[in-house]
Scaffold this motif. Structure first.
Motif, PDB file in Angstrom:
ATOM      1  N   THR A 230      46.902  32.671  43.999  1.00  0.00           N
ATOM      2  CA  THR A 230      46.699  33.699  42.989  1.00  0.00           C
ATOM      3  C   THR A 230      47.571  34.893  43.325  1.00  0.00           C
ATOM      4  O   THR A 230      47.711  35.256  44.495  1.00  0.00           O
ATOM      5  N   ALA A 231      48.157  35.481  42.299  1.00  0.00           N
ATOM      6  CA  ALA A 231      48.870  36.746  42.449  1.00  0.00           C
ATOM      7  C   ALA A 231      48.396  37.671  41.338  1.00  0.00           C
ATOM      8  O   ALA A 231      48.250  37.240  40.186  1.00  0.00           O
ATOM      9  N   SER A 232      48.127  38.940  41.677  1.00  0.00           N
ATOM     10  CA  SER A 232      47.582  39.844  40.675  1.00  0.00           C
ATOM     11  C   SER A 232      48.136  41.249  40.850  1.00  0.00           C
ATOM     12  O   SER A 232      48.571  41.644  41.933  1.00  0.00           O
ATOM     13  N   THR A 259      46.893  48.262  42.473  1.00  0.00           N
ATOM     14  CA  THR A 259      46.486  47.277  43.465  1.00  0.00           C
ATOM     15  C   THR A 259      47.337  46.033  43.301  1.00  0.00           C
ATOM     16  O   THR A 259      47.439  45.480  42.200  1.00  0.00           O
ATOM     17  N   TYR A 260      47.967  45.617  44.399  1.00  0.00           N
ATOM     18  CA  TYR A 260      48.740  44.379  44.444  1.00  0.00           C
ATOM     19  C   TYR A 260      47.968  43.397  45.313  1.00  0.00           C
ATOM     20  O   TYR A 260      47.567  43.733  46.431  1.00  0.00           O
ATOM     21  N   GLY A 261      47.744  42.213  44.818  1.00  0.00           N
ATOM     22  CA  GLY A 261      46.964  41.257  45.594  1.00  0.00           C
ATOM     23  C   GLY A 261      47.438  39.840  45.405  1.00  0.00           C
ATOM     24  O   GLY A 261      48.137  39.503  44.445  1.00  0.00           O
ATOM     25  N   GLY A 262      47.037  38.991  46.321  1.00  0.00           N
ATOM     26  CA  GLY A 262      47.362  37.576  46.217  1.00  0.00           C
ATOM     27  C   GLY A 262      46.649  36.783  47.293  1.00  0.00           C
ATOM     28  O   GLY A 262      46.224  37.331  48.319  1.00  0.00           O
ATOM     29  N   ILE A 957      40.216  53.303  32.735  1.00  0.00           N
ATOM     30  CA  ILE A 957      40.579  51.996  32.193  1.00  0.00           C
ATOM     31  C   ILE A 957      41.564  51.342  33.152  1.00  0.00           C
ATOM     32  O   ILE A 957      42.545  51.967  33.577  1.00  0.00           O
ATOM     33  N   ASP A 958      41.282  50.084  33.504  1.00  0.00           N
ATOM     34  CA  ASP A 958      42.144  49.311  34.384  1.00  0.00           C
ATOM     35  C   ASP A 958      42.710  48.120  33.629  1.00  0.00           C
ATOM     36  O   ASP A 958      41.986  47.439  32.886  1.00  0.00           O
ATOM     37  N   LEU A 959      43.972  47.858  33.840  1.00  0.00           N
ATOM     38  CA  LEU A 959      44.616  46.658  33.315  1.00  0.00           C
ATOM     39  C   LEU A 959      44.962  45.757  34.487  1.00  0.00           C
ATOM     40  O   LEU A 959      45.461  46.223  35.514  1.00  0.00           O
ATOM     41  N   GLN A 960      44.714  44.459  34.312  1.00  0.00           N
ATOM     42  CA  GLN A 960      45.040  43.517  35.378  1.00  0.00           C
ATOM     43  C   GLN A 960      45.730  42.288  34.798  1.00  0.00           C
ATOM     44  O   GLN A 960      45.309  41.753  33.768  1.00  0.00           O
ATOM     45  N   LEU A 961      46.765  41.878  35.479  1.00  0.00           N
ATOM     46  CA  LEU A 961      47.453  40.640  35.153  1.00  0.00           C
ATOM     47  C   LEU A 961      47.369  39.735  36.369  1.00  0.00           C
ATOM     48  O   LEU A 961      47.737  40.149  37.476  1.00  0.00           O
TER      49      LEU A 961
END
Length: 965
Positions: A230-232, A259-262, A957-961
């Motif tokens: 997963t990468a987000s 926030t960068y995650g994976g 408000i948060d946006l996440q991809l």
């Protein structure tokens, strides 16, 4: 007598273990055992799966997997068998062959994947809210995984807030506890690392030291037998947020959180797998000021509203390895690294920029868990955790701290350069035995906490003013050249000055032990009886004999429903729960013992040095003033809570359960900090356990899986709580809060509303499968106001404790203040009656949070991915997962399954999350200090979001991809 009881308890545990092993050996002699665990391809366990054992002659036996995903067949005749699993929406590529021998345990683990699906999926309804009399299947428990976990916030700090709201208010001042993979004192991991969350499960289990109501258990993801990742990317920007209403200045401060995650999981070998999670968070934060300062020219009060940038960065890395050592033993090793850097911290509200300090935290955590299947009925778990936590705080200024409570703070932060190191070791060994209708669990946990502090706290000195008026009179007098004695005669000058010197390096250690035995007995088809005994002890206080008995029952009267489950379950229980004496408070007694460090306190000082304190002042104090000391009382004991509960669980419709619980809590020996020296003598603060608490709660929860597209859970909690202390120890040379009595001679005057006395709380959470394959997750949280204390800001008995409360007045008059709580006299007669503690009531709170998400799948459809994908893509639910409608009774499945995946190999999910969607202003507790210019006014908004210093935005408000494969 107590030592004899402890020895008897140990002997009993040994005899019980011998009897259990003997019984299991006799059972094994009659045949072999087949056991195993059922998981999906991501490594997530599958409870409630049907496992079929088929012999060479075609004869079959069936069993259901438990909540831990395990199954067991006992007394199996020697031979070759095939083991297969079945669960709705999942399939197994082929049976697992096992060879059974007499007296031996054969292992048959099963891995299941998504069933091949067509473009159109028919969703069948199933009742996942059925009641049960099992001890761990209380209908007010929540098990969150799959789509329901996806619906919760991605930020760990926001996630913790929402989980605590779902858990509801725990009894006692210390609240519930969060366990990470069975360990206490853990840090909440990134959501992508979490496999499952359990809340309020089996509240009277002797396995846990803290109260079960409010307990949160979090389990991280294991490795998988195929590669998944997963990468987000998550972003919140002030451009689309709603501003904090207290920001009335321009330009409006900027805000951005990213926030960068994976993560990546997969096999290492045939018997080993890994899971790796990485996350980086950056917050361009602000310290929002709302202070009253003095204009140096006009000597008039001026509202200082502004913002100071307080950026912060956090990096976490968490690898985990799972290794099947042999057919009966598995090993799990997890490491977690945290690096948190807050460039400027401690600025906001009344603390001006000069009070800021840098904050750096480094945490390294290692966990090792070994699970052994000792026989067909005995499983043993051994766990070890090492937690290293180091923080460094560096003040921006070395000037003395000047404070007017709840008006302003200027000068230095008063901490110099502080370095704190905490090394914590935890070891557990637990054994579970299944014997007939009994499930017995016993074991022990030990913890060793090592603290090492370098704390030059208050080495620069602190001047405290009781009122803003006293500060104004002093500044005017100094500008006019008046002698300080005249300034004091006019009512000006500080109320207190304190300063410390000595050895800033100090250390403390604490060892504690907890052992338990628990028996859940299925006495009849509709009756389960549970009894347990826990014993605890710790160093640092003279209290090694804390026995905590626990009993509970679950009874299903009358007839069962058509499917065989009960329609009504009555549960009840009672138990004792202890609150350990913190090691950090033991450290404070060593720090402020008058030898390592000396803290000198002067009431109504005849001097004021806002820039630096001359060495001559400190030398004079050293020669003429006795230092403040902190000690632990000889009769200090561990506080405990006696909690009892009685509840009714009712299945009112096919898919709806209602639970009503009445809980009563009595807190005994609650912590108090008291100045035991008479007025005019050296201040000697003593930690005591003399407090009392009484709390009553009525908790109503509703779980409803309305249909395959909609599930809701909600709760209403009514509560009342009274105490004479709020249960924490005040480890400061200046008196603090509502855990230090105003009158050290009469604790009865402190009896009043507890800080826990929030009368009404409501939460509603839902998951909705909307058209266009959109998933909605609303979360409503509301509560009535919390109590707050009203004080004068002065010293009632001239004992150095600045928490004096006013007295009631019969009517208006000179100096009398009219309030919604009556006429108050800020200058009460010494020894006279005072207003009750925590008299004020703050504003109510309301927040509507909403998460909206949509997943697109592409690539091959022959993907053995996480469960629930097919249905998520079809707009329905997954085959399992724990939608909130199914969370009653321990979370036996739910309508939305695994959530953000489809039947395709690759998936992209777009999410939009809004916290406080309708932009409702939730005000913080009003100022309770009568000497503050903000008295009975709210000077900020409550709470905030995640790890923000002070909230820049009222709605965020948060946006996440997110990309998954």
């Amino acid at each position: 007598m107590t030592n004899m009881s402890a020895k008897t308890g140990i002997v009993t545990l040994i005899l019980l273990a011998m009897a259990v092993f003997s019984a299991s050996a006799q059972t094994a002699a009659n045949g072999g055992t087949v056991t195993g665990i059922v998981k999906d391809t991501t490594g997530a366990i599958i409870p409630g799966a049907t496992v079929t054992l088929t012999g060479e002659d075609g004869k079959m036996q069936q069993a259901q997997t438990g909540q831990d995903g395990t199954y067991t067949f006992r007394g199996v005749a020697p031979g070759t068998y095939s083991v297969s699993g079945a669960s709705k929406g999942l399939e197994q590529s082929g049976g697992v062959a096992v060879l059974v021998s007499t007296g031996q345990v054969a292992r048959g683990d099963i891995s299941m994947r998504l069933a091949e699906v067509k473009q159109e999926v028919t969703v069948t309804e199933e009742n996942t809210t059925q009641l049960s009399v099992q001890a761990a299947q209380n209908a007010d428990a929540l098990v969150i995984k799959g789509a329901d976990l996806e619906a919760l916030p991605d930020d760990p700090d926001d996630l913790q807030q929402d989980l605590q709201a779902l858990a509801g208010p725990s009894a006692g001042p210390n609240g519930g506890e969060i366990y990470i993979d069975g360990f206490s004192s853990g840090r909440l991991p990134p959501k992508e690392s979490i496999r499952e969350i359990r809340i309020n499960q089996n509240p009277f289990s002797a396995e846990f030291d803290k109260l079960g109501f409010g307990r949160i258990e979090i389990f991280t993801k294991p490795g998988s037998d195929k590669f998944h990742g997963t990468a987000s990317y998550d972003i919140s920007d002030g451009v689309w947020n709603a501003r904090n209403p207290f920001i009335t200045f321009t330009p409006f401060p900027s805000f951005k959180a990213q926030t960068y995650g994976g993560n990546l999981s997969g096999p290492i070998s045939k018997h080993a797998s890994f899971f790796l999670d990485v996350e980086r968070r950056q917050i361009d934060d602000n310290g929002i000021l709302n202070a009253t300062i003095l204009d140096p020219t006009t000597f008039l009060p001026v509202i200082d509203r502004g913002a100071t940038p307080t950026p912060q960065q956090r990096t976490t890395i968490s690898p985990r390895v799972d290794w099947q050592l042999n057919t009966n033993n598995t090993l799990s090793v997890r490491y977690s690294y945290l690096d948190l850097d807050r460039n400027v911290w401690g600025v906001g509200q009344y603390s001006l920029p000069g009070n800021g300090y840098g904050y750096v935290q480094l945490q390294q955590l290692a966990q090792v868990t070994e699970t052994a299947v000792l026989s067909n009925s005995v499983v043993n778990e051994t766990r070890f955790q090492f937690n290293h936590n180091a923080t460094t705080e560096t003040a921006q200024s070395e000037s003395p701290l000047v404070t007017v409570p709840q008006a302003f703070e200027i000068g230095g932060a008063g901490i110099g350069r502080t370095v704190q190191t905490d090394n914590n070791y935890e070891f557990q060994n637990y054994t579970t035995v299944t014997h007939g209708k009994h499930t017995i669990k016993f074991g022990a946990r030990t913890r060793n906490d090592l603290l090492s502090y370098y704390t030059p706290t208050n080495f620069n000195g602190t001047f405290t003013f009781a009122t803003f008026e006293a500060y104004t009179i002093m500044e005017q007098g100094l500008a006019s050249g008046l002698p300080f004695s005249q300034i004091q005669a006019n009512g000006g000058g500080p109320t207190q000055f304190s300063i410390s010197q000595g050895q800033p390096s100090i250390g403390s250690s604490m060892f504690d032990l907890g052992a338990f035995v628990q028996d859940d007995w299925r006495a009849a088809q509709g009756l389960t009886l549970s009894a347990g005994l826990r014993w605890e002890g710790q160093t640092n206080i003279h209290d090694w004999h804390d026995a905590a008995p626990r009993v509970s029952f679950a009874w299903a009267p009358g007839r069962s429903s058509a499917k065989g489950g009960p329609t009504t379950v009555i549960r009840g229980g009672m138990g004792m729960f202890y609150v350990r004496y913190p090691n950090v408070d033991q450290l404070y007694t060593q720090e402020y013992n008058g030898i390592n460090q000396q803290t000198y306190q002067v009431n109504n000082p005849q001097f004021f040095y806002p820039d630096f304190v001359p060495t001559s002042v400190l030398a004079n104090l050293t020669a003429t003033t006795n230092p403040v000391r902190f000690i632990a009382g000889n009769d200090l004991r561990t506080p405990y809570l006696i909690q009892s509960a009685l509840g009714v669980e009712r299945q009112v419709f096919k898919r709806t359960t209602v639970v009503v619980n009445l809980t009563d809590t009595r807190g005994v020996r609650q912590f108090v900090t008291d100045n035991i020296n008479p007025s005019g003598q050296p201040n000697l603060f003593q930690f005591q356990s003399e407090g009392l608490l009484k709390q009553l709660q009525v908790i109503t929860r509703v779980n409803s899986q309305i249909n395959s597209r909609l599930s809701l859970t909600g709760a209403y909690i009514w509560s009342t709580a009274h105490s004479n202390t709020d249960g924490s120890l005040c480890a400061s040379p200046v008196g603090c809060g509502t855990s230090t009595p105003v009158n050290q001679y009469d604790l009865s005057e402190e009896w009043g509303k507890s800080a826990l006395d929030v009368e009404n709380r409501v939460f509603v959470f839902g998951t909705i499968s909307a058209p266009l394959k959109i998933t909605l997750a609303p979360f409503v949280v509301a509560s009535s106001g919390a109590p707050f204390n009203i004080t004068t800001g002065g010293d009632y008995l001239d004992d150095g404790i600045l928490n004096a409360r006013p007295a009631y007045a019969s009517g208006p008059g000179a100096g009398i203040v009219a309030t919604p709580y009556g006429y108050l006299n800020p200058f009460p007669t010494a020894g006279g009656p005072l207003i009750p503690r925590n008299l004020g009531v703050g504003p109510g709170q309301f927040s509507l949070n909403l998460r909206l998400s949509r997943t697109w799948g592409f690539g091959t459809t022959k993907f053995a991915g996480s469960s629930g994908g097919a249905r998520a893509n079809a707009g329905g639910g997954g085959p399992r997962g724990g939608g909130f409608g199914g969370l009653g009774g321990g979370g036996r499945g739910g309508p939305f399954g695994g959530g953000g995946t489809t039947e395709h190999r690759y998936n992209v999910t777009l999410s939009v999350s809004a916290r406080n969607l309708i932009n409702h202003v939730n005000y913080m507790a009003p100022v309770g200090v009568m000497g503050s210019p903000f008295f009975l006014q709210s000077t900020g908004i409550a709470g905030g979001y995640g790890a923000e210093q002070t909230p820049t935005d009222n709605r965020r408000i948060d946006l996440q991809l997110r990309f998954q494969f």
